[in-house]
Structures are given as structure tokens and as C-alpha cells.
Enzyme design. Structure first.
Site, mmCIF file in Angstrom:
data_model
loop_
_atom_site.group_PDB
_atom_site.id
_atom_site.type_symbol
_atom_site.label_atom_id
_atom_site.label_comp_id
_atom_site.label_asym_id
_atom_site.label_seq_id
_atom_site.Cartn_x
_atom_site.Cartn_y
_atom_site.Cartn_z
ATOM 1 C CE LYS A 254 -4.203 1.829 2.127
ATOM 2 N NZ LYS A 254 -5.222 1.665 3.177
ATOM 3 C CD GLU B 167 -19.076 -2.277 9.057
ATOM 4 O OE1 GLU B 167 -18.176 -1.531 8.617
ATOM 5 O OE2 GLU B 167 -19.394 -3.371 8.510
ATOM 6 N NE ARG C 90 -21.410 -3.549 5.293
ATOM 7 C CZ ARG C 90 -20.654 -3.777 4.228
ATOM 8 N NH1 ARG C 90 -20.065 -2.766 3.634
ATOM 9 N NH2 ARG C 90 -20.483 -4.965 3.761
#
Length: 625
Positions: free
Chosen positions: A282, A370, A398
Site C-alpha cells: 500500500k 459492523e 450494515r
């Protein structure tokens, strides 16, 4: 050929594989240069440059369907698919989206913005293609290791393994979601990438695939079974993907573009579901982003040459709401040993990283999950712990079932802190936290409150952790709070009690949360025009302060204006209207409701979007007349 000559993936195919790295280098430089002055998701997009070029080179997009999970790693994809000239408008008002968007380009096969959806979408598309008689189309889902912790991804993998559909899952493994990847799956991936025995076997497998061996179905079947057994022996345990019936290949270097094209070319001729494990870095190509990918996930403006962030002077200015939360929970936890923090992979974003540094055993990063975060919090609360579960408002959608079934139904004292509530700006419709008020309002046993400023946030957090309360939701916006002297004494608030901030005779502004600051400013402006405006900060959506509404009704204002930063349908304003309709019908014609209209709101600055939605200071002044 240079990047300037690439207007679609078909232009890429005119090159030979050895020439692709030059295009990738130009892409990376273009992204770094553009985002230095037009902020966006930097580190994630830098990490997938070679992978993006290889995918568009090998596959026949847009006929082959390429789905980017979350989508903040898709900037190179946008540039290669006809949006190079408009790329500088990314995430700005009227410009292109920061995420894949079906209406924006035929190359954006599926709109994304939330995590863990790509495999489900790809499987649906693959089944549809088969039903329509298209047996050659390929369906590619690019999912990060962080997104793979989401429950929907596991559900999709379970279904995918027995589907026999032609799907290639690209697992982009960089050890990072936004914060560092956590959990058993990440440990499993680490074992794979670091196993010398497995990597030696992997090379032998690729050599076999690169020859003519195993082309006949019988030989191929035997080879597949032997490979699976050998992988298990090499790793010392079962590869989770193979166990689900998905053929696993990798890990491979996600920055070796020639090797990537070779591997993808082979894999696209394999029938059935396969997973390619690609290891990337990344922030690849920008030193600061590689060294600190969390900060450079979305770093704001920076120097394109040096990579150094351009940080504005915050001396004497209000802290961000999320930082107020981060400091306040530490204060509370120092006095209450039962307080813990929970985050679904957003520790830095919500500032729970501050508590992690001081109290590492009392903060739980559960990964991008979540639903699990909320029920995990419910389990803690059932045993006397005080969990502060912090989730961005848009992502809390969610976990709606868990909020109802596992928390509210059982009256468990979970403190659910919804960060980034209201309009969030440049991230656009997938990230605006505008549905929470309307969604939570019908749920019994749930207290829902919204602070107007940092002092109120601290007092709401203090109140929520006191014994005797049921579940409490505190929702607050993204960005700067109100006061520079934010460390105010915390006090207990009476649940369901609002406050009058300014007396008046002509107009009443009735607000919930942060928009109350605009209501105060509007009242001040109207005062200069000789109009007397009162301001009422209701504080609570549930329970609603009906005594205050009765008081407002008796004063016979010629206009009552409600304002909120949530959707109008089912929201705060409609709650006020409903109460007046039942108890003070004579006042109904005087009420004006300012709220988010019944449409998905695009991306742009918060100020511009508030104007478009008619919920800014000027809208309040106009509505009062």
C-alpha cells in the site's frame, strides 16, 4: 506509446508485456501529482497500479466484468478507462466519483463504496451471464485483505465454492484495510506468504501450469487433487479457500507486471471459481505513503515531489469531533474501569487509536465487521461491561438488524457512537450518514441523541456510561467541532430533555444536533432585520421533548422551522410535525421542515451540498419568512 495515448484498455493491448511497466510508472506518477492538490484515496490506489494494468491488458473489459471492492483502489482503473482528462475533478462537486459508479462508465461494472460486496456481485453477474447463454464472459472481483474480514465476503465465498461459476477472485493482500489488518484470516494469509515450503511448491505448480501437462481433463483432475494435498502439507493446515472449494493460486508479487499478465492469462482459461493471492504494498512508489499507509490512506494535500503533507495550522482552532470522542472516552475510562472501546477497522478514523495507545487491553478492533461489532458489544453489555461501539454512520446501516434484535430488544446498555453523521462531502452518496435518524427513530427502547457542539458530545458520552440507562445512540458529524476550549466539565443530561438557546417571539428554529449552530447564526442575522427568532436545541430524537414542543406551541410563533442533517422522510422534522398534528393541529400550517430531500446526494463540499439540500443558513432565513 505513453499514458497520454491510452484512452481505453484496447490501447493497452497494442503493447507487449515488457512495455506495460512504463505505463504503470506514468500512472503512478500521475496519481501522485494529481492527488497532491486534489485530495483523495492515495495509498490504496498506488498499491494496485500494476494489478490494474495487468487486468485490463489480459481481460476484455467491459464485456468481462471487473468489480472493485470498496473502490478506493480504483483510480488507475478510472484513468485507463477514458477518464484521464477528467481525473482532476475526482471527488469535487460536479466531477467524477471517488468510487466506481455504474452511471459514470460502462467499465464500472458495479457501484461500490462499502466493503465486502464484490464477490457477491460477481457471482450474481456470473449466474446471469450463464442464464443468458454467455459462457465465455469472465467475472473478476478485486477484494482487499481488510474487506475479506467482512461477513458478506465469507457468505459469498461459501456460495461461490459450490457454484462452479467462472469467477476469478483477486485477493489484494497488503496487510492493511485503513488501519492494520487484524484477525485469524490475516494470520492465515501471513502463514501462506511466509512459508518457504509452500512458496517452493508454488513455483513447481506454476511451472506445471505453464507446460502442456494436465491439459486433458483426467490429468488435470489428478493434478488438482495432488496440488491441494501438497498445499496442505506445506502449510501445516488447510488453506481456507481450498476448504471452501475454491482453487487457490499464489501468493504472487503484485508489482511484477509481466509475471502478473502471464498468470492472469493462464487463469482466465480455467473453468470454475479460482482465487489469486496477490501481495502488494500500500502506497507503492511514494516513500511516505509506503512508510505510513494509515496516514496516507487519504492524506489531504501534500507536496508531490517530497510527499510531505501540507498541514494547516490548527493552533487555537476547535478539534475534530472524532478527536473529542477519542480524548473523552479516555477520561471516562480512567474513572470507570468497565468502559471499553470497539471499532470495526476504523481506529484511527474515529480516534480510538488514542485509547489503544494508553489502554491497549480495553480497545477491540474487530476488523471490517459492523454486524459482529454491535453484537460483540451486546455480549459485553450483557455481562456488565460498558461498551462504546464507534461506527461511521453510513457503515452502521450494515448492522441494523443487530441494533434492533441484539441490543434494543434486550435493552442492553450499549453506547453506539455514530461518527461522520450527516453530509460528509467529497466521498459522496455511499458515505453520507443521512439515513440514521430515520432508520433508528422507530426502534423501541433506543435513546437517540445528537450533540450540537463538543461540550454536548462530552456530556452525552458521560451520561451514556452512567448506570440505569438502556442502549444509547450518539451521532455526530465529520470535521471540526465548535469550541477551542473543548475540555469542558461533563455533566449528566436528563434523557429526552432539550434546551432553549435563545428566546424570541416571531420565529422558532427547532434543531437537532450540529445544524443548531446554523440556527443560532440565522437567528442572529434575522435579529439585525428586526425579526425576533428563538432557537431550541432538542438534543434528543428519542425520546422527543414533547413538553418543549408544547411550550413552543403556546407561544404562537408565526413560523416554526425544523432543521436536521438527515433525510426528511421519517426523520426529526416529521416527528415534530406528527406531534403537532396530533396535539396542536392549529400550528401545522406554520411548520417548515428543512432536511435532506428524498434523493441520493452527490459528492462535493459540505457547504455546497447543504445549499443544494436547502439546509444551510440562507435556507433557514428564507424559511422563516
Amino acid at each position: 506509446m505513453t499514458l497520454h495515448d491510452i484512452n481505453s484498455p484496447s490501447d493497452l493491448k497494442k503493447l507487449n508485456p515488457a512495455e506495460l511497466q512504463g505505463i504503470a510508472d506514468e500512472l503512478r506518477a500521475y496519481i501522485v501529482d494529481t492527488l497532491s492538490t486534489h485530495p483523495g484515496h492515495l495509498a490504496s490506489s498506488l498499491g494496485t497500479v500494476e494489478l490494474t494494468v495487468a487486468l485490463h491488458y489480459v481481460f476484455n473489459t467491459p464485456d468481462d466484468k471487473l468489480i472493485w471492492d470498496v473502490g478506493h483502489q480504483s483510480y488507475a482503473h478510472k484513468i485507463l478507462t477514458g477518464r484521464r482528462e477528467t481525473f482532476q475533478s475526482i471527488r469535487t462537486y460536479g466531477g467524477i466519483s471517488g468510487f466506481p459508479k455504474m452511471s459514470e462508465s460502462p467499465y464500472d461494472a458495479f457501484g461500490t463504496g462499502h466493503s465486502s460486496t464484490s464477490i457477491s456481485a460477481a457471482l450474481g453477474m456470473a449466474v446471469a451471464s450463464k442464464m443468458q447463454g454467455n459462457l465465455t464472459r469472465k467475472h473478476i472481483a478485486v477484494i482487499g485483505d481488510g474487506s475479506l474480514t467482512g461477513g458478506e465476503a465469507f457468505e459469498a465465498l461459501n456460495n461461490l465454492g459450490q457454484s462452479k461459476s467462472n469467477i476469478i477472485v483477486i485477493l489484494n493482500d497488503n496487510g492493511i484495510s485503513i488501519d492494520k489488518a487484524v484477525g485469524g484470516l490475516n494470520n492465515n494469509l501471513m502463514r501462506i506468504t511466509s512459508s518457504p515450503r509452500y512458496n517452493k511448491l508454488k513455483e513447481q505448480v506454476w511451472q506445471k501450469l505453464n507446460t502442456g501437462e494436465g491439459c486433458r481433463e483426467r490429468s488435470k483432475s489428478v493434478f488438482q487433487r495432488l496440488t491441494k494435498v501438497a498445499k496442505t502439507i506445506a502449510l501445516g493446515d488447510t488453506n481456507i479457500f481450498e476448504a471452501l472449494g475454491i482453487r487457490y493460486f499464489g501468493p504472487v508479487d503484485g508489482h511484477d507486471i509481466v509475471h502478473l499478465t502471464e498468470i492472469l492469462e493462464r487463469l482466465k482459461h480455467i473453468n470454475g471459481p479460482v482465487l489469486l493471492h496477490v501481495v502488494t504494498r500500500k502506497g507503492k512508489g511514494l516513500k511516505q505513503a509506503e512508510q505510513n499507509p494509515i496516514v496516507y490512506h487519504a492524506p489531504g494535500k501534500y507536496d508531490a515531489r517530497t510527499g510531505q503533507q501540507i498541514v494547516s495550522d490548527t493552533q487555537g482552532k476547535p478539534l475534530k469531533f472524532q478527536d473529542i470522542f477519542g480524548h473523552t472516552i479516555i477520561e471516562l475510562a480512567e474513572k470507570n474501569p468497565f468502559i471499553v472501546g470497539i471499532t470495526p477497522a476504523m481506529a484511527t478514523g474515529c480516534s480510538l487509536n488514542l485509547m489503544m495507545e494508553q489502554m491497549p487491553d480495553r480497545v477491540f478492533d474487530v476488523g471490517i465487521s459492523e454486524q459482529h461489532a454491535v453484537t460483540f458489544a451486546a455480549g459485553l453489555a450483557a455481562q456488565g461491561i460498558v461498551p462504546f461501539c464507534n461506527i461511521y454512520s453510513t457503515f452502521a446501516q450494515r448492522a441494523y438488524d443487530q441494533i434492533i434484535h441484539d441490543v434494543a430488544l434486550q435493552k442492553l446498555p450499549v453506547v453506539l457512537c455514530l461518527d461522520r453523521a450527516g453530509l460528509v462531502g467529497d466521498d459522496g452518496p455511499t458515505h453520507h450518514g443521512v439515513f440514521d435518524l430515520a432508520a433508528l427513530r422507530p426502534i423501541p427502547e433506543l435513546t437517540v441523541c445528537a450533540p450540537m457542539d463538543d461540550h454536548e458530545l462530552r456530556s452525552m458520552m458521560y451520561t451514556a456510561q452512567l448506570p440505569g440507562h438502556g442502549p444509547i445512540v450518539i451521532r455526530y458529524p465529520r470535521g471540526a467541532s465548535v469550541y477551542s476550549d473543548w475540555r469542558s466539565p461533563m455533566k449528566e443530561l436528563k434523557i429526552g430533555e432539550g434546551r432553549c438557546l435563545r428566546e424570541g417571539n416571531d420565529v422558532a428554529f427547532v434543531s437537532l444536533g450540529f445544524p443548531g449552530n446554523d440556527a443560532l447564526a440565522a437567528a442572529e442575522e434575522l435579529g439585525k432585520q428586526g425579526i425576533s427568532a428563538a432557537v431550541y436545541d432538542m438534543r434528543f430524537l428519542k425520546p422527543l421533548d414533547t413538553a418543549m414542543l408544547d411550550c413552543i406551541a403556546t407561544k404562537h410563533f408565526r413560523r416554526i422551522v425544523t432543521i436536521e442533517d438527515g433525510v426528511k422522510t421519517g426523520g426529526f422534522g416529521e416527528a415534530v410535525e406528527s406531534y403537532f398534528a396530533e396535539h396542536h393541529p392549529e400550528q401545522c400550517n406554520n411548520i417548515r421542515v428543512l432536511a435532506i430531500p428524498d434523493e441520493f446526494i452527490s459528492h462535493g463540499s459540505v457547504a455546497q451540498l447543504k445549499r443544494d439540500c436547502n439546509i444551510d443558513l440562507q435556507a433557514l432565513i428564507e424559511a422563516s419568512k
